[in-house]
Design an enzyme around this catalytic site. Sequence first.
Site, mmCIF file in Angstrom:
data_model
loop_
_atom_site.group_PDB
_atom_site.id
_atom_site.type_symbol
_atom_site.label_atom_id
_atom_site.label_comp_id
_atom_site.label_asym_id
_atom_site.label_seq_id
_atom_site.Cartn_x
_atom_site.Cartn_y
_atom_site.Cartn_z
ATOM 1 C CE LYS A 105 -3.591 -2.951 2.259
ATOM 2 N NZ LYS A 105 -4.819 -2.930 2.814
ATOM 3 C CD GLU A 139 -6.797 -0.507 1.263
ATOM 4 O OE1 GLU A 139 -5.640 -0.237 0.722
ATOM 5 O OE2 GLU A 139 -6.853 -1.379 2.411
ATOM 6 C CD GLU A 167 -7.173 -8.475 -0.439
ATOM 7 O OE1 GLU A 167 -6.289 -8.786 0.021
ATOM 8 O OE2 GLU A 167 -7.655 -7.363 -0.903
ATOM 9 N N GLY A 212 -7.297 -5.184 7.038
ATOM 10 C CA GLY A 212 -6.687 -4.124 7.802
ATOM 11 C C GLY A 212 -7.533 -4.125 9.167
ATOM 12 C CB SER A 243 -6.874 -9.536 9.135
ATOM 13 O OG SER A 243 -7.241 -8.307 9.116
HETATM 14 P P1 PGA Z 1 -4.259 -6.459 5.430
HETATM 15 O O1 PGA Z 1 -4.696 -6.146 3.854
HETATM 16 O O2 PGA Z 1 -3.497 -7.797 5.148
HETATM 17 O O3 PGA Z 1 -3.594 -5.362 6.055
HETATM 18 O O4 PGA Z 1 -5.654 -6.817 5.886
HETATM 19 C C1 PGA Z 1 -4.724 -6.937 2.814
HETATM 20 C C2 PGA Z 1 -5.065 -6.147 1.584
HETATM 21 O O5 PGA Z 1 -5.655 -5.179 1.628
HETATM 22 O O6 PGA Z 1 -4.593 -6.621 0.413
#
Ligand code: PGA
Length: 269
Positions: free
Chosen positions: A27, A117, A187, A193, A233
């Site tokens: 990210k 996102e 996802e 997150g 996560s």
């Molecule tokens: P995360 O993000 O592992 O921090 O939950 C995964 C992603 O957004 O690809």
Amino acid sequence: MAKVRNEFELKPNPKSGRYRLISANWKMNLNHLEAIRNVQKLTFLLRPADYSYTEISIHPPFTDLRPLQLLIDSDRMRFRLGAQNCHFEPSGAYTGEISAPMLAKMSVSHVIVGHSERRKYFGESDDMIRAKVGAVFASQMTPIICVGESLEEREEAQTEARIRSQVESALSFLAPELAERCVIAYEPIWAIGTGVSANPTDAQKGALIIRSVFADLWGTGVADKVRIQYGGSVNPSNAAEFMQLDDIDGLLVGGAALDPDSFARIIQA
Ligand code: PGA
């Protein structure tokens, strides 16, 4: 044992015949100096066997791509260089954007497309995502297309409908030879997150929905070949249980991939 791009000795999963892919989505984190340190440390932590078990792709911010490309090339590291996004046009008056041919020229091989996102904060529509998938393939790279339901959709039992519509709208235009080369990241938005991952049953269910959409669109031959990651996560303690699922071929890791130590433990899990 197959050779992928000559120098990578990679073993498929004996159960499924598919190659595993574990991806780090950094990210908007780590500047180019931090990126170099991070990847050097990761290399130090991994053993040769880790690389033959799974392909590993690293998706840093755009400003880190060139230094990481040089590092990976010069030290013959066995990582795939990935991007987190691209524009759908090859060039033009799109201030601030980066195109797929620009990424391919920098040895990028995998591009994340349609991350939740990007859908949420940057208004990426299904049409844009479809165009980006086409652009990534046109530059001979592999798209990692993110799909997944929100918490409300999950509570309203809309998970299957949501995943189906995202996969269909992003990919239904593809010929079967390209469809089978896609990587789909399941996802669930509520798991990203948040520290609350999906449980393995939900992850397996999501992956099966994706395979059934592929089977409807292109037949079971293609559905059996497409690779599906779980993301949301993922951490060193839960990675193994996702990797053991029949229909999960890899992981898309956000927060836990920023620390080389925890990313190495995820790969080794
Ligand atoms: P995360 O993000 O592992 O921090 O939950 C995964 C992603 O957004 O690809």
